[in-house]
Every structure is written in C-alpha cells, then in structure tokens.
Write a protein that holds these residues in place. Structure first.
Motif, PDB file in Angstrom:
ATOM      1  N   LEU A 282      10.196   7.228  -4.109  1.00  0.00           N
ATOM      2  CA  LEU A 282       9.226   6.573  -5.050  1.00  0.00           C
ATOM      3  C   LEU A 282       8.257   7.343  -5.693  1.00  0.00           C
ATOM      4  CD1 LEU A 282       8.139   3.518  -2.522  1.00  0.00           C
ATOM      5  CD2 LEU A 282       9.280   3.502  -4.468  1.00  0.00           C
ATOM      6  N   PHE A 283       7.849   8.590  -5.138  1.00  0.00           N
ATOM      7  CA  PHE A 283       7.134   9.524  -6.039  1.00  0.00           C
ATOM      8  C   PHE A 283       8.033   9.978  -7.081  1.00  0.00           C
ATOM      9  CE2 PHE A 283       6.438  14.264  -6.840  1.00  0.00           C
ATOM     10  CZ  PHE A 283       4.984  14.087  -7.039  1.00  0.00           C
ATOM     11  N   LEU A 284       9.432  10.243  -7.002  1.00  0.00           N
ATOM     12  CA  LEU A 284      10.178  10.801  -8.305  1.00  0.00           C
ATOM     13  C   LEU A 284      10.021   9.789  -9.250  1.00  0.00           C
ATOM     14  CD1 LEU A 284      12.645  12.859  -6.078  1.00  0.00           C
ATOM     15  CD2 LEU A 284      10.743  13.827  -7.491  1.00  0.00           C
TER      16      LEU A 284
ATOM     17  N   ASN B 145       1.820   1.187 -14.057  1.00  0.00           N
ATOM     18  CA  ASN B 145       1.546   1.263 -15.721  1.00  0.00           C
ATOM     19  C   ASN B 145       0.208   1.346 -16.063  1.00  0.00           C
ATOM     20  OD1 ASN B 145       4.451   1.132 -16.200  1.00  0.00           O
ATOM     21  ND2 ASN B 145       4.672  -1.056 -16.618  1.00  0.00           N
ATOM     22  N   GLY B 146      -0.734   0.752 -15.442  1.00  0.00           N
ATOM     23  CA  GLY B 146      -2.106   0.889 -15.721  1.00  0.00           C
ATOM     24  C   GLY B 146      -2.704   2.502 -15.600  1.00  0.00           C
ATOM     25  N   THR B 147      -2.131   3.179 -14.664  1.00  0.00           N
ATOM     26  CA  THR B 147      -2.605   4.485 -14.435  1.00  0.00           C
ATOM     27  C   THR B 147      -1.982   5.445 -15.438  1.00  0.00           C
ATOM     28  OG1 THR B 147      -2.515   4.160 -11.926  1.00  0.00           O
ATOM     29  CG2 THR B 147      -2.304   6.517 -12.842  1.00  0.00           C
ATOM     30  N   GLY B 148      -0.773   5.074 -15.862  1.00  0.00           N
ATOM     31  CA  GLY B 148      -0.176   5.741 -16.868  1.00  0.00           C
ATOM     32  C   GLY B 148      -0.777   5.736 -18.228  1.00  0.00           C
TER      33      GLY B 148
ATOM     34  N   THR C 231       8.315  -4.664  -7.827  1.00  0.00           N
ATOM     35  CA  THR C 231       8.259  -3.995  -9.045  1.00  0.00           C
ATOM     36  C   THR C 231       7.322  -4.382 -10.106  1.00  0.00           C
ATOM     37  OG1 THR C 231      10.530  -3.114  -8.654  1.00  0.00           O
ATOM     38  CG2 THR C 231       9.841  -2.956 -10.871  1.00  0.00           C
ATOM     39  N   LEU C 232       7.420  -5.693 -10.156  1.00  0.00           N
ATOM     40  CA  LEU C 232       6.488  -6.288 -11.559  1.00  0.00           C
ATOM     41  C   LEU C 232       5.071  -6.377 -11.091  1.00  0.00           C
ATOM     42  CD1 LEU C 232       8.614  -9.217 -12.046  1.00  0.00           C
ATOM     43  CD2 LEU C 232       8.258  -7.562 -13.597  1.00  0.00           C
ATOM     44  N   VAL C 233       4.735  -6.446  -9.909  1.00  0.00           N
ATOM     45  CA  VAL C 233       3.314  -6.671  -9.392  1.00  0.00           C
ATOM     46  C   VAL C 233       2.803  -5.105  -9.239  1.00  0.00           C
ATOM     47  CG1 VAL C 233       1.577  -7.012  -7.610  1.00  0.00           C
ATOM     48  CG2 VAL C 233       3.580  -8.592  -8.289  1.00  0.00           C
TER      49      VAL C 233
ATOM     50  N   GLY D 209       0.774  -1.150  -0.046  1.00  0.00           N
ATOM     51  CA  GLY D 209       0.069  -0.033  -0.071  1.00  0.00           C
ATOM     52  C   GLY D 209       0.841   1.334  -0.168  1.00  0.00           C
ATOM     53  N   PHE D 210       1.975   1.351   0.754  1.00  0.00           N
ATOM     54  CA  PHE D 210       2.765   2.369   0.623  1.00  0.00           C
ATOM     55  C   PHE D 210       3.516   2.827  -0.870  1.00  0.00           C
ATOM     56  CE2 PHE D 210       7.170   3.891   1.059  1.00  0.00           C
ATOM     57  CZ  PHE D 210       7.057   4.933   1.530  1.00  0.00           C
ATOM     58  N   ILE D 211       3.769   1.761  -1.281  1.00  0.00           N
ATOM     59  CA  ILE D 211       4.296   1.906  -2.646  1.00  0.00           C
ATOM     60  C   ILE D 211       3.225   2.675  -3.837  1.00  0.00           C
ATOM     61  CG2 ILE D 211       5.595   0.815  -4.714  1.00  0.00           C
ATOM     62  CD1 ILE D 211       6.739  -1.235  -2.594  1.00  0.00           C
ATOM     63  N   LEU D 212       2.187   1.883  -3.421  1.00  0.00           N
ATOM     64  CA  LEU D 212       1.025   2.596  -4.366  1.00  0.00           C
ATOM     65  C   LEU D 212       0.751   3.944  -3.899  1.00  0.00           C
ATOM     66  CD1 LEU D 212      -1.281  -0.624  -4.711  1.00  0.00           C
ATOM     67  CD2 LEU D 212       0.022   0.259  -6.392  1.00  0.00           C
ATOM     68  N   ILE D 213       0.439   4.212  -2.767  1.00  0.00           N
ATOM     69  CA  ILE D 213       0.091   5.557  -2.281  1.00  0.00           C
ATOM     70  C   ILE D 213       1.133   6.612  -2.577  1.00  0.00           C
ATOM     71  CG2 ILE D 213      -0.501   7.130  -0.328  1.00  0.00           C
ATOM     72  CD1 ILE D 213      -1.598   4.706   0.760  1.00  0.00           C
ATOM     73  N   THR D 214       2.507   6.121  -2.607  1.00  0.00           N
ATOM     74  CA  THR D 214       3.644   7.295  -2.939  1.00  0.00           C
ATOM     75  C   THR D 214       3.704   7.434  -4.334  1.00  0.00           C
ATOM     76  OG1 THR D 214       5.234   5.445  -2.363  1.00  0.00           O
ATOM     77  CG2 THR D 214       4.481   7.022  -0.711  1.00  0.00           C
ATOM     78  N   GLY D 215       3.815   6.104  -5.140  1.00  0.00           N
ATOM     79  CA  GLY D 215       4.369   6.283  -6.519  1.00  0.00           C
ATOM     80  C   GLY D 215       3.155   6.709  -7.428  1.00  0.00           C
ATOM     81  N   LEU D 216       1.657   6.530  -7.113  1.00  0.00           N
ATOM     82  CA  LEU D 216       0.689   6.722  -8.207  1.00  0.00           C
ATOM     83  C   LEU D 216       0.429   8.045  -8.458  1.00  0.00           C
ATOM     84  CD1 LEU D 216      -1.927   3.987  -7.331  1.00  0.00           C
ATOM     85  CD2 LEU D 216      -0.482   4.281  -9.415  1.00  0.00           C
ATOM     86  N   PRO D 217       0.700   9.150  -7.576  1.00  0.00           N
ATOM     87  CA  PRO D 217       0.308  10.620  -7.935  1.00  0.00           C
ATOM     88  C   PRO D 217       1.432  10.984  -8.692  1.00  0.00           C
ATOM     89  CG  PRO D 217       0.099  10.217  -5.522  1.00  0.00           C
ATOM     90  CD  PRO D 217       0.679   8.831  -5.986  1.00  0.00           C
ATOM     91  N   GLY D 218       3.020  10.401  -8.524  1.00  0.00           N
ATOM     92  CA  GLY D 218       4.019  10.746  -9.539  1.00  0.00           C
ATOM     93  C   GLY D 218       3.604  10.291 -11.045  1.00  0.00           C
ATOM     94  N   VAL D 219       3.162   9.199 -11.058  1.00  0.00           N
ATOM     95  CA  VAL D 219       2.927   8.541 -12.334  1.00  0.00           C
ATOM     96  C   VAL D 219       1.771   9.350 -13.017  1.00  0.00           C
ATOM     97  CG1 VAL D 219       1.755   6.593 -13.620  1.00  0.00           C
ATOM     98  CG2 VAL D 219       3.407   6.222 -11.546  1.00  0.00           C
TER      99      VAL D 219
END
Length: 251
Positions: free
Chosen positions: A143-145, A189-192, A180-182, A76-86
C-alpha cells in the motif's frame, strides 16, 4: 472559461468518474488529458485534477456509507500505510520525466487487467486472508508503494489499490472498490492535492464544473456497482485497466 468549456468539463468529469467509481479507478485517463488539451500546463492540470478527484471520493462515500461495508481498523491501516507514500510521490513528481513513467505505468496497468481476466474467480467472494502480523507488514509495504504511485503519477493508481486489496487481503471487488473510492479518493488524493497545491498551482476557476461532475459521477458509479455486484465490477475493472494502460502507452 466560457459556459461551453465549463459544460464540456462537467460532461467529461461525469463520465470519467462514473466509470471510475464502478471499476475502482481510472478517472485520470480522461480527465487529466482533457485539462491539458484545454490549455493547462501539466503541473497545474495534475494539481487541479487531484482536487477534483476528491469529489469523486465524496460522491462515492455518500453511497457506500449506506452499505456499512468498511471496517474501522482496516480503514485506519490503509490510511497509515498509504499516506506517507502519497506525500513522497507528490513531492517528487514535478521533477520526474513524465513519459517514461507513463509507459511503465501503462504496461503495469494492462498487466492488472490481464491478470484479472485470467483469474475468473478473483474477487467474487469475500475470503479474508493475510491478517497476521507478517501479512499486514507485507500488505502495508504494498500500500505504501501504491501510495507513492498515487502521489506521483496521474492515471489508474486507484486500480492498483483495488486489485491489491482483492489479491492480498482477500476482499471481493465490491468491498475493495468501496475502500479505494473512500480512502484513495478522499484522503490519498486530498493529500496529493495539498502537496501539489503548495509546490505548484491549482486552477480554482476550473473546479466548479469538475467537482460537480465528479460528485454526481462518483455517486452514480457507486450505486451501479452496489446494485449489480462483483461480476459487473470485475468486468468494469478489467475494461478500465486495459483502456487506461493502452491510453498511457499511446498518449
């Protein structure tokens, strides 16, 4: 597309995503230029590639779920921090000069590979660290960057996520590649792909062969990584980062 073109796309997607699933990124080095070479404009090729790369994540997920290596809270942490950047990166990529960004990304990606080569013990054991509030904050910024890069650029950004999880959070390569893969493969990638599809165009008729190759390649690559362990994955990561970086610079 002709049957020959569809077959060529399938083979390209299969090989690119097999290696990507083994090393934790880099499928776009082969897959995206192939789409452009076969006639798609850059923006359409990028959006189509992003959709197909979700299949890589799905294929790898089918294999990694059997291993039960993902922690729910850390996921959940990886998703929350990374998706806004994507989302931010994908919103601006179609307006950014591509060439300068690719050269800069190529140099950075080669630097990742060289750093791993010069650090023999890197990612060979699971040694969790930086799990304090400060560690999560700085790790989340990283992760955001990386998410911004993932949304905006085309090749190798999954490799950045893999090495960041190894370097900052102390994961071994096997666990880092699984995350990374999941997470990058499916959700980032789905969001992008969604943002690029809304702002641009996806060539749906090209996707069956790309998705089939990505699914099978992702599953086979993940299986190889699980079977052969961290040393194999580390060597694959180093080879792919150096090739991706060189390919981006010389493109």
């Amino acid at each position: 597309m002709s049957i020959l073109d569809q077959t060529l796309l399938f083979v390209i997607a299969l090989m690119a995503n097999l290696l990507s699933a083994l090393s934790g990124g880099g499928a776009g080095l082969v897959q995206l230029p192939a789409l452009i070479f076969l006639g798609l404009p850059f923006g359409v090729a990028l959006a189509t590639h992003k959709v197909a790369s979700v299949a890589l994540g799905l294929g790898a997920t089918l294999r990694h779920l059997k291993e039960n290596t993902l922690e729910r809270r850390f996921t959940g942490f990886i998703l929350i921090t990374g998706l806004p950047g994507v989302m931010i990166g994908a919103s601006f990529i179609l307006q950014v000069p591509e060439r300068a960004a690719e050269i800069a990304l190529g140099l950075l990606t080669m630097g990742l590979g060289l750093y791993s080569v010069l650090s023999p013990g890197l990612g060979q054991a699971y040694l969790p660290r930086n799990r304090s509030r400060r560690g999560y904050l700085l790790g989340g910024v990283g992760l955001f960057l990386i998410g911004v890069l993932n949304g905006s650029l085309t090749s190798g950004t999954g490799l950045f996520c893999t090495l960041w999880l190894v370097y900052w959070f102390g994961l071994d390569y096997k666990r880092a590649v699984a995350y990374t893969l999941v997470l990058v493969g499916i959700f980032w990638n789905g969001t992008g792909a969604l943002v690029l599809g809304v702002l641009g165009e996806i060539r749906w008729s090209w996707l069956p062969a790309l998705i089939a190759g990505s699914l099978i390649g992702g599953y086979l690559g993940a299986s190889l990584g699980i079977r052969h362990g961290n040393r194999w994955i580390k060597r694959a990561f180093e080879a792919v980062t150096l090739l991706v970086g060189l390919g981006l610079i010389l493109k």
